[in-house]
Design an enzyme around this catalytic site. Structure first.
Site, short mmCIF file in Angstrom:
data_model
loop_
_atom_site.label_atom_id
_atom_site.label_comp_id
_atom_site.label_asym_id
_atom_site.label_seq_id
_atom_site.Cartn_x
_atom_site.Cartn_y
_atom_site.Cartn_z
CG HIS A 2 6.72 130.22 118.05
ND1 HIS A 2 5.48 130.37 118.61
CD2 HIS A 2 7.57 130.93 118.82
CE1 HIS A 2 5.56 131.15 119.67
NE2 HIS A 2 6.82 131.51 119.82
S1 FES Z 1 3.65 128.45 116.19
FE1 FES Z 1 3.88 129.16 118.20
S2 FES Z 1 1.98 130.05 118.65
FE2 FES Z 1 1.74 129.29 116.64
#
Ligand code: FES
Length: 182
Positions: A147
């Site tokens: 993410h």
């Molecule tokens: S940014 Fe979501 S698991 Fe690493």
């Protein structure tokens, strides 16, 4: 007079009743704990698992600017041999501006060695940046592709959804070129 005697008597029997209730409850609690303990204990790690609770890693083959990944308790641990520039980057940040404020000095034993649990504090992916050629993110540390969390050269979260810095495991230097993790 008779009333007073009666009062004293009922007070005494009340106290005795309280005591008996307490004693019964305490005995019951101890009994329950004894009955439950074997089940709880059976869920604790077995001896062979505990034997794996520490990992030793050699540092002499990690050149400056390189990092390696070792496994410890089923999780990756990143060991990075930081360059002078990376140390400088990590130390010159204004800690108050960080999402999870922590000075670099609180995260390393020796400035040139950074040891981190390689699990993103957002939802547990393994961030990139350890092997050469991998995306290190905007802060020269690690980038989590799940993410988009960016960690700096101290493993601190700088950008993205992760709430905390990468964890630093307990480790000790056995000598200049060996550490024991755990
Ligand atoms: S940014 Fe979501 S698991 Fe690493």
């Amino acid at each position: 007079m008779a009333e007073m005697a009666h009062g004293a008597h009922s007070e005494e029997s009340g106290t005795r009743r309280d005591f008996l209730t307490l004693a019964t409850a305490a005995t019951g609690a101890v009994g329950a704990a004894c009955a439950i303990w074997p089940f709880v204990d059976s869920m604790n790690p077995a001896a062979d698992t505990l034997a794996l609770s520490t990992t030793e890693a050699a540092l002499d083959n990690i050149a400056e600017g390189m990092a390696v990944k070792v496994m410890w308790r089923g999780k990756p641990v990143f060991i990075r041999h930081r360059t002078a520039d990376e140390i400088n980057e990590a130390q010159s940040v204004d800690v108050a501006t960080l999402p999870d404020p922590e000075p670099d000095s609180a995260r390393v034993e020796k400035p040139e060695w950074l040891v981190l649990v390689g699990v993103c504090t957002h939802l547990g992916c393994i961030p990139l940046g350890t092997s050469s050629g991998e995306n290190k993110g905007d802060f020269d540390g690690w980038f989590c592709p799940c993410h988009g969390s960016h960690y700096d050269t101290s493993g601190r979260i700088r950008k993205g959804p992760a709430p905390r810095n990468l964890a630093v495991p307990t480790y000790t230097f056995l000598d200049d070129t060996h550490i024991r993790i755990g």
